[in-house]
Design a protein around this motif. Structure first.
Motif, PDB file in Angstrom:
ATOM      1  N   UNK A 116       2.488  -9.503   8.372  1.00 55.18           N
ATOM      2  CA  UNK A 116       2.008 -10.075   7.113  1.00 55.18           C
ATOM      3  C   UNK A 116       2.404  -9.206   5.928  1.00 55.18           C
ATOM      4  N   UNK A 117       2.846  -9.854   4.849  1.00 56.72           N
ATOM      5  CA  UNK A 117       3.107  -9.115   3.613  1.00 56.72           C
ATOM      6  C   UNK A 117       2.008  -9.342   2.589  1.00 56.72           C
ATOM      7  N   UNK A 118       1.039 -10.216   2.903  1.00 51.45           N
ATOM      8  CA  UNK A 118      -0.050 -10.435   1.975  1.00 51.45           C
ATOM      9  C   UNK A 118      -1.048 -11.446   2.506  1.00 51.45           C
ATOM     10  N   UNK A 165     -13.693  -3.241   5.968  1.00 53.01           N
ATOM     11  CA  UNK A 165     -12.669  -2.535   6.740  1.00 53.01           C
ATOM     12  C   UNK A 165     -11.289  -3.164   6.540  1.00 53.01           C
ATOM     13  N   UNK A 166     -11.239  -4.487   6.498  1.00 55.23           N
ATOM     14  CA  UNK A 166      -9.952  -5.161   6.299  1.00 55.23           C
ATOM     15  C   UNK A 166      -9.428  -4.920   4.888  1.00 55.23           C
ATOM     16  N   UNK A 167     -10.299  -5.031   3.888  1.00 57.26           N
ATOM     17  CA  UNK A 167      -9.876  -4.803   2.503  1.00 57.26           C
ATOM     18  C   UNK A 167      -9.348  -3.384   2.332  1.00 57.26           C
ATOM     19  N   UNK A 168     -10.070  -2.413   2.925  1.00 55.83           N
ATOM     20  CA  UNK A 168      -9.642  -1.015   2.817  1.00 55.83           C
ATOM     21  C   UNK A 168      -8.287  -0.799   3.483  1.00 55.83           C
ATOM     22  N   UNK A 169      -8.088  -1.376   4.654  1.00 57.22           N
ATOM     23  CA  UNK A 169      -6.821  -1.210   5.358  1.00 57.22           C
ATOM     24  C   UNK A 169      -5.669  -1.815   4.553  1.00 57.22           C
ATOM     25  N   UNK A 170      -5.891  -2.979   3.971  1.00 57.81           N
ATOM     26  CA  UNK A 170      -4.834  -3.604   3.171  1.00 57.81           C
ATOM     27  C   UNK A 170      -4.507  -2.767   1.941  1.00 57.81           C
ATOM     28  N   UNK A 171      -5.542  -2.175   1.334  1.00 58.01           N
ATOM     29  CA  UNK A 171      -5.306  -1.308   0.182  1.00 58.01           C
ATOM     30  C   UNK A 171      -4.493  -0.085   0.580  1.00 58.01           C
ATOM     31  N   UNK A 231      -2.379   0.143   3.058  1.00 58.61           N
ATOM     32  CA  UNK A 231      -1.023  -0.253   3.445  1.00 58.61           C
ATOM     33  C   UNK A 231      -0.209  -0.805   2.281  1.00 58.61           C
ATOM     34  N   UNK A 232      -0.865  -1.071   1.141  1.00 55.00           N
ATOM     35  CA  UNK A 232      -0.163  -1.718   0.039  1.00 55.00           C
ATOM     36  C   UNK A 232       0.090  -3.188   0.308  1.00 55.00           C
ATOM     37  N   UNK A 233      -0.786  -3.795   1.087  1.00 52.32           N
ATOM     38  CA  UNK A 233      -0.666  -5.223   1.423  1.00 52.32           C
ATOM     39  C   UNK A 233      -1.589  -5.987   0.489  1.00 52.32           C
ATOM     40  N   UNK A 234      -1.071  -6.751  -0.456  1.00 49.79           N
ATOM     41  CA  UNK A 234      -1.931  -7.360  -1.473  1.00 49.79           C
ATOM     42  C   UNK A 234      -2.834  -8.460  -0.924  1.00 49.79           C
ATOM     43  N   UNK A 238      -5.793  -7.547  -5.343  1.00 51.01           N
ATOM     44  CA  UNK A 238      -5.930  -6.146  -4.957  1.00 51.01           C
ATOM     45  C   UNK A 238      -4.603  -5.660  -4.401  1.00 51.01           C
ATOM     46  N   UNK A 239      -4.089  -4.574  -4.971  1.00 50.62           N
ATOM     47  CA  UNK A 239      -2.805  -4.037  -4.520  1.00 50.62           C
ATOM     48  C   UNK A 239      -2.920  -2.637  -3.944  1.00 50.62           C
ATOM     49  N   UNK A 240      -4.053  -2.017  -4.057  1.00 48.31           N
ATOM     50  CA  UNK A 240      -4.152  -0.635  -3.627  1.00 48.31           C
ATOM     51  C   UNK A 240      -3.652   0.299  -4.713  1.00 48.31           C
ATOM     52  N   UNK A 241      -3.282   1.507  -4.329  1.00 49.26           N
ATOM     53  CA  UNK A 241      -2.813   2.499  -5.298  1.00 49.26           C
ATOM     54  C   UNK A 241      -1.542   2.026  -5.981  1.00 49.26           C
ATOM     55  N   UNK A 242      -1.410   2.351  -7.269  1.00 48.66           N
ATOM     56  CA  UNK A 242      -0.221   1.974  -8.028  1.00 48.66           C
ATOM     57  C   UNK A 242       1.003   2.652  -7.449  1.00 48.66           C
ATOM     58  N   UNK A 243       2.046   1.854  -7.245  1.00 51.29           N
ATOM     59  CA  UNK A 243       3.283   2.384  -6.671  1.00 51.29           C
ATOM     60  C   UNK A 243       4.381   2.371  -7.736  1.00 51.29           C
ATOM     61  N   UNK A 244       5.471   3.005  -7.421  1.00 55.78           N
ATOM     62  CA  UNK A 244       6.611   2.949  -8.317  1.00 55.78           C
ATOM     63  C   UNK A 244       6.785   4.224  -9.116  1.00 55.78           C
ATOM     64  N   UNK A 245       7.959   4.377  -9.666  1.00 54.32           N
ATOM     65  CA  UNK A 245       8.323   5.550 -10.436  1.00 54.32           C
ATOM     66  C   UNK A 245       7.707   5.443 -11.829  1.00 54.32           C
ATOM     67  N   UNK A 246       6.949   6.456 -12.235  1.00 53.69           N
ATOM     68  CA  UNK A 246       6.317   6.422 -13.552  1.00 53.69           C
ATOM     69  C   UNK A 246       7.371   6.373 -14.656  1.00 53.69           C
ATOM     70  N   UNK A 247       8.572   6.922 -14.394  1.00 58.14           N
ATOM     71  CA  UNK A 247       9.627   6.877 -15.404  1.00 58.14           C
ATOM     72  C   UNK A 247      10.105   5.451 -15.651  1.00 58.14           C
ATOM     73  N   UNK A 248      10.087   4.621 -14.595  1.00 58.08           N
ATOM     74  CA  UNK A 248      10.464   3.224 -14.772  1.00 58.08           C
ATOM     75  C   UNK A 248       9.451   2.514 -15.663  1.00 58.08           C
ATOM     76  N   UNK A 249       8.170   2.729 -15.415  1.00 61.59           N
ATOM     77  CA  UNK A 249       7.147   2.083 -16.241  1.00 61.59           C
ATOM     78  C   UNK A 249       7.199   2.601 -17.677  1.00 61.59           C
TER      79      UNK A 249
END
Length: 344
Positions: free
Chosen positions: A43-45, A57-63, A65-68, A82-93
């Motif tokens: 699953x991707x989401x 428990x499921x919500x925490x696991x998805x967060x 894993x970065x599984x929205x 819910x996406x979990x922790x912010x990902x990506x290069x801060x320089x791009x943002x």
């Protein structure tokens, strides 16, 4: 490199419970004996509609894993994600925010997005004209010609507000043309204009629902690449509005969303019994109707489309990621312009 198009789990039966069981999701549906288990790695989401329970428990696991996880109303209105922790290069943002403050670069990006919207709208209208009767066919072709006339004016637009005007006019023409392309089942009232809040007829209800699915797909693509979904170039910025996701949606609305809705009605896969009217006049899909649309959407995401810049066919479900990556390359300075995707 081959990229696997992972699946999205859609939960819509009211009262369903989703629970984490080791590395899988255990699904319990009311009044249905037994259980269903879906491995998380496939699953991707997850998208849930209405009264669906997810364990902590499921919500925490998805967060982790970065599984929205996306929450929608029963009618398909987007509620949150819910996406979990912010990902990506801060320089791009940082580059994304900096470009937003440059009126010339912002206008150029918005111009390409509007041009792609117009071209893709014209594409679906001309395809619909092929199978139309002589009267509707003439109307569809006339609209396609009117749409294409706006393209030469886009580079001369002095600002983004002017481009929004062109985009709004193109949307008006597009929806006027859709009523000539629709051949729904008996009991489905004629589609006259786009009504969103709330949708007041079956066609508008289906459009709103599919746009919700598309929005989730595009929002996730922006997050995956590391872009900020809330800082866009065509749509204005305001709290809670995912402007960039809405920007990127414009080139996909006609070929991915509107085309699917046309197909479902014209093939009689969606019928009057798939819709309910609520007090006050709002219309929404029934559980069976949503199942029809979601199944068709999953199949449509696997349909391959030519991508000129990539030099190969790309599944529809991965097109938003491709475009988000191209936009990121432009923001970093690796590409001289944002190159939108157009259907062919």
């Amino acid at each position: 490199m081959t990229t696997e198009l992972l699946n999205t789990l859609y939960a819509q039966t009211q009262g369903t419970e989703l629970r984490l069981e080791e590395d899988s999701i255990r699904i319990r549906v009311p009044d249905q004996p037994g259980r269903r288990v879906v491995p998380l790695r496939r699953l991707d989401g997850i998208v849930v509609y209405g009264n669906i329970t997810l364990t902590t428990q499921l919500i925490t696991r998805c967060a982790e894993d970065g599984r929205p996880i996306t929450w929608m109303s029963r009618s398909g209105r987007y509620l949150g994600r819910l996406d979990g922790a912010t990902r990506g290069n801060v320089l791009l943002r940082h580059a994304q925010h900096t470009v937003h403050d440059d009126p010339d670069i912002r206008r150029a990006i918005a111009q390409h997005m509007v041009a792609a919207k117009i071209r893709n709208s014209r594409w679906i209208i001309l395809r619909a004209a092929r199978d139309a009767d002589p009267g509707p066919q003439s109307a569809l072709r006339a609209t396609a010609a009117e749409l294409i006339e706006a393209l030469p004016a886009l580079p001369e637009a002095p600002d983004v507000d002017t481009l929004r005007g062109y985009e709004g006019n193109a949307a008006r023409l597009h929806f006027e043309a859709l009523r000539h392309a629709l051949r729904p089942d008996e009991g489905i009232p004629p589609f006259t204009r786009r009504e969103r809040r709330p949708p007041t007829d079956p066609v508008n209800a289906a459009l709103s629902f599919v746009y919700g699915l598309l929005r989730g797909l595009v929002h996730g693509a922006a997050e995956q690449v590391g872009l900020d979904p809330y800082v866009g170039y065509l749509h204005g910025i305001r709290p809670g509005k995912p402007s960039l996701a809405l920007d990127l949606m414009e080139e996909f609305r006609a070929p991915l969303a509107d085309r699917l809705v046309l197909t479902l009605f014209n093939r009689r896969q969606l019928r009057s019994g798939h819709f309910d009217e609520l007090p006050g006049g709002a219309v929404h899909l029934t559980d069976d109707g949503r199942s029809v649309v979601v199944q068709a959407w999953q199949e449509a995401k696997e349909h391959p489309w030519p991508h000129t810049l990539a030099g190969r066919e790309v599944p529809a479900g991965l097109l938003p990621v491709m475009q988000a990556r191209l936009l990121a390359r432009h923001l970093r300075g690796d590409l001289p312009a944002y190159l939108p995707w157009t259907a062919s």
